[in-house]
Design a protein around this motif. Structure first.
Motif, PDB file in Angstrom:
ATOM      1  N   PRO A  59       0.807  -1.228   0.000  1.00  0.00           N
ATOM      2  CA  PRO A  59       0.000   0.000   0.000  1.00  0.00           C
ATOM      3  C   PRO A  59       0.839   1.277   0.000  1.00  0.00           C
ATOM      4  N   MET A  60       1.929   1.301   0.795  1.00  0.00           N
ATOM      5  CA  MET A  60       2.739   2.514   0.883  1.00  0.00           C
ATOM      6  C   MET A  60       3.290   2.913  -0.485  1.00  0.00           C
ATOM      7  N   TYR A  61       3.818   1.953  -1.215  1.00  0.00           N
ATOM      8  CA  TYR A  61       4.397   2.247  -2.524  1.00  0.00           C
ATOM      9  C   TYR A  61       3.316   2.452  -3.581  1.00  0.00           C
ATOM     10  N   PHE A  62       2.157   1.862  -3.378  1.00  0.00           N
ATOM     11  CA  PHE A  62       1.017   2.109  -4.262  1.00  0.00           C
ATOM     12  C   PHE A  62       0.632   3.579  -4.204  1.00  0.00           C
ATOM     13  N   PHE A  63       0.549   4.125  -2.991  1.00  0.00           N
ATOM     14  CA  PHE A  63       0.235   5.548  -2.839  1.00  0.00           C
ATOM     15  C   PHE A  63       1.376   6.414  -3.364  1.00  0.00           C
ATOM     16  N   LEU A  64       2.607   5.987  -3.117  1.00  0.00           N
ATOM     17  CA  LEU A  64       3.767   6.754  -3.587  1.00  0.00           C
ATOM     18  C   LEU A  64       3.797   6.825  -5.117  1.00  0.00           C
ATOM     19  N   SER A  65       3.419   5.730  -5.783  1.00  0.00           N
ATOM     20  CA  SER A  65       3.400   5.753  -7.250  1.00  0.00           C
ATOM     21  C   SER A  65       2.369   6.749  -7.771  1.00  0.00           C
ATOM     22  N   HIS A  66       1.243   6.870  -7.083  1.00  0.00           N
ATOM     23  CA  HIS A  66       0.230   7.842  -7.503  1.00  0.00           C
ATOM     24  C   HIS A  66       0.669   9.270  -7.183  1.00  0.00           C
ATOM     25  N   LEU A  67       1.379   9.458  -6.077  1.00  0.00           N
ATOM     26  CA  LEU A  67       1.926  10.787  -5.781  1.00  0.00           C
ATOM     27  C   LEU A  67       2.915  11.195  -6.872  1.00  0.00           C
ATOM     28  N   SER A  68       3.747  10.261  -7.305  1.00  0.00           N
ATOM     29  CA  SER A  68       4.705  10.541  -8.375  1.00  0.00           C
ATOM     30  C   SER A  68       3.988  10.848  -9.683  1.00  0.00           C
ATOM     31  N   PHE A  69       2.916  10.126  -9.967  1.00  0.00           N
ATOM     32  CA  PHE A  69       2.143  10.378 -11.183  1.00  0.00           C
ATOM     33  C   PHE A  69       1.520  11.772 -11.145  1.00  0.00           C
ATOM     34  N   VAL A  70       0.966  12.150  -9.998  1.00  0.00           N
ATOM     35  CA  VAL A  70       0.356  13.483  -9.843  1.00  0.00           C
ATOM     36  C   VAL A  70       1.412  14.570 -10.009  1.00  0.00           C
ATOM     37  N   ASP A  71       2.604  14.373  -9.406  1.00  0.00           N
ATOM     38  CA  ASP A  71       3.680  15.356  -9.535  1.00  0.00           C
ATOM     39  C   ASP A  71       4.116  15.516 -10.984  1.00  0.00           C
ATOM     40  N   PHE A  72       4.228  14.396 -11.700  1.00  0.00           N
ATOM     41  CA  PHE A  72       4.604  14.447 -13.114  1.00  0.00           C
ATOM     42  C   PHE A  72       3.567  15.238 -13.915  1.00  0.00           C
ATOM     43  N   CYS A  73       2.303  14.945 -13.711  1.00  0.00           N
ATOM     44  CA  CYS A  73       1.233  15.626 -14.449  1.00  0.00           C
ATOM     45  C   CYS A  73       1.175  17.110 -14.102  1.00  0.00           C
ATOM     46  N   PHE A  74       1.302  17.425 -12.818  1.00  0.00           N
ATOM     47  CA  PHE A  74       1.242  18.815 -12.358  1.00  0.00           C
ATOM     48  C   PHE A  74       2.351  19.638 -13.001  1.00  0.00           C
ATOM     49  N   SER A  75       3.576  19.098 -12.986  1.00  0.00           N
ATOM     50  CA  SER A  75       4.707  19.807 -13.576  1.00  0.00           C
ATOM     51  C   SER A  75       4.555  19.939 -15.084  1.00  0.00           C
ATOM     52  N   THR A  76       4.026  18.908 -15.735  1.00  0.00           N
ATOM     53  CA  THR A  76       3.881  18.915 -17.186  1.00  0.00           C
ATOM     54  C   THR A  76       2.822  19.915 -17.646  1.00  0.00           C
ATOM     55  N   VAL A  77       1.843  20.189 -16.808  1.00  0.00           N
ATOM     56  CA  VAL A  77       0.817  21.180 -17.141  1.00  0.00           C
ATOM     57  C   VAL A  77       1.407  22.593 -17.149  1.00  0.00           C
ATOM     58  N   VAL A  78       2.383  22.847 -16.264  1.00  0.00           N
ATOM     59  CA  VAL A  78       2.877  24.209 -16.052  1.00  0.00           C
ATOM     60  C   VAL A  78       4.208  24.486 -16.751  1.00  0.00           C
ATOM     61  N   THR A  79       5.186  23.587 -16.590  1.00  0.00           N
ATOM     62  CA  THR A  79       6.563  23.886 -16.971  1.00  0.00           C
ATOM     63  C   THR A  79       6.797  24.090 -18.468  1.00  0.00           C
ATOM     64  N   PRO A  80       6.236  23.264 -19.376  1.00  0.00           N
ATOM     65  CA  PRO A  80       6.501  23.499 -20.809  1.00  0.00           C
ATOM     66  C   PRO A  80       6.141  24.915 -21.278  1.00  0.00           C
TER      67      PRO A  80
END
Length: 313
Positions: A59-80
């Motif tokens: 469970p811990m790494y399951f949540f961590l993988s989704h946190l990483s996915f959210v961070d990737f998407c959040f940065s990709t929306v703004v940074t380019p």
């Protein structure tokens, strides 16, 4: 109201970004490009490592993988768009593009806020009820706990976007920021933004307070339980388990609370810009580094993956 707002579809916005520093455009581009590259590699790498290694299917790494996915998407929306505006003279963004950037960024920032709260609950169960951890944190519950932040993020974003679309915008609107945030969008509206501003304030306060209440409550209980442990080794292991998550929470919520405290005046625009830059661009890069540098399981998985690639080559 929407009929009036629809007339704004032809409006354009100008994202000033860091244009007041012409000599720093190229250095800033290189810095932000490096940060974005690390963000993409770090977060997608974290997702791939967790999915590939059966040892990390917890469970811990399951949540961590989704946190990483959210961070990737959040940065990709703004940074380019930030990178584009640093190397081109035309810093305009269409009305639809600005609203879409706000809509997507809102989803992921709300999702991250509550994903961190979900991870706090996971640490609470792991420390306070370790023998029943796998029973309590069942796959069904984990799926529901992950679906919650995404669902609420979409609901919050749709609500705020709907009321933004009800506003009218006239011609070319100069936004003194690098991202289409709610406060800067309503500041250039031709109509009264009071309702939209109040709604944004209520939702933002609810999200911040409710997530912090969950986090503080769980960690207070964790602290009490850990201090009752007779073994110093057990206490150290428990604190070590929570250290990475506490670091991520402190950085994220500390930055958000700092931005809430900065008065929106002409003199504070640079502070607001830097704060916004930190939580939209820098924090998504820091989270995978925090979890990978302090986590032996992740470091071991990275070493094995690298050794496998070297042997393959």
């Amino acid at each position: 109201m929407l009929a009036e707002g629809n007339q704004s579809s032809g409006a354009t916005f100008i994202l000033l970004g860091f244009s007041e520093y012409p000599d720093l455009q190229v250095p800033l581009f290189l810095v932000f490009l490096t940060i974005y590259t690390v963000t993409v590699l770090g977060n997608l790498g974290m997702v791939i490592i967790i999915r590939m290694n059966p040892k990390l299917h917890t469970p811990m790494y399951f949540f961590l993988s989704h946190l990483s996915f959210v961070d990737f998407c959040f940065s990709t929306v703004v940074t380019p768009k930030l990178l584009e505006n640093l190397i081109v003279e035309d810093r305009t963004i269409s009305f639809a593009g600005c609203i879409m950037q706000f809509f997507l960024a809102s989803i992921f920032v709300v999702a991250e806020t509550f994903m961190l709260a979900v991870m706090a609950y996971d640490r609470f169960v792991a420390v306070c009820n370790p023998l029943l951890y796998t029973v309590v944190m069942s796959p069904k519950l984990c799926a529901l706990l992950v679906a919650g932040p995404y669902t609420w993020g979409i609901v919050s974003s749709l609500t705020l976007t709907y009321f933004l679309l009800a506003l009218s915008f006239c011609g070319s609107n100069v936004i003194n920021n690098f991202v289409c945030e709610h406060s800067v969008i309503v500041s250039v509206s031709c109509s009264d933004p009071f309702l939209s501003q109040m709604l944004c304030f209520v939702i933002a306060i609810f999200n911040e307070v409710s997530s912090l209440v969950i986090i503080l409550t769980t960690y207070i209980i964790i602290f009490i339980m850990v201090m009752k442990m007779s073994s110093s080794g057990g206490r150290q292991k428990a604190f070590s388990t929570c250290a990475s998550h506490l670091t991520a929470i402190t950085i994220f919520h500390g930055t958000v609370l700092f931005l809430y405290c900065v008065p929106h005046s002409q003199n504070s625009w640079l502070i607001i810009k830097v704060g916004s830059l930190f939580y939209t661009v820098v924090i998504p890069m820091l989270n995978p580094l925090i979890y990978s540098l302090r986590n032996n399981d992740v470091k071991e998985s990275v070493r094995k993956l690298m050794n496998h690639q070297i042997q393959f080559c």
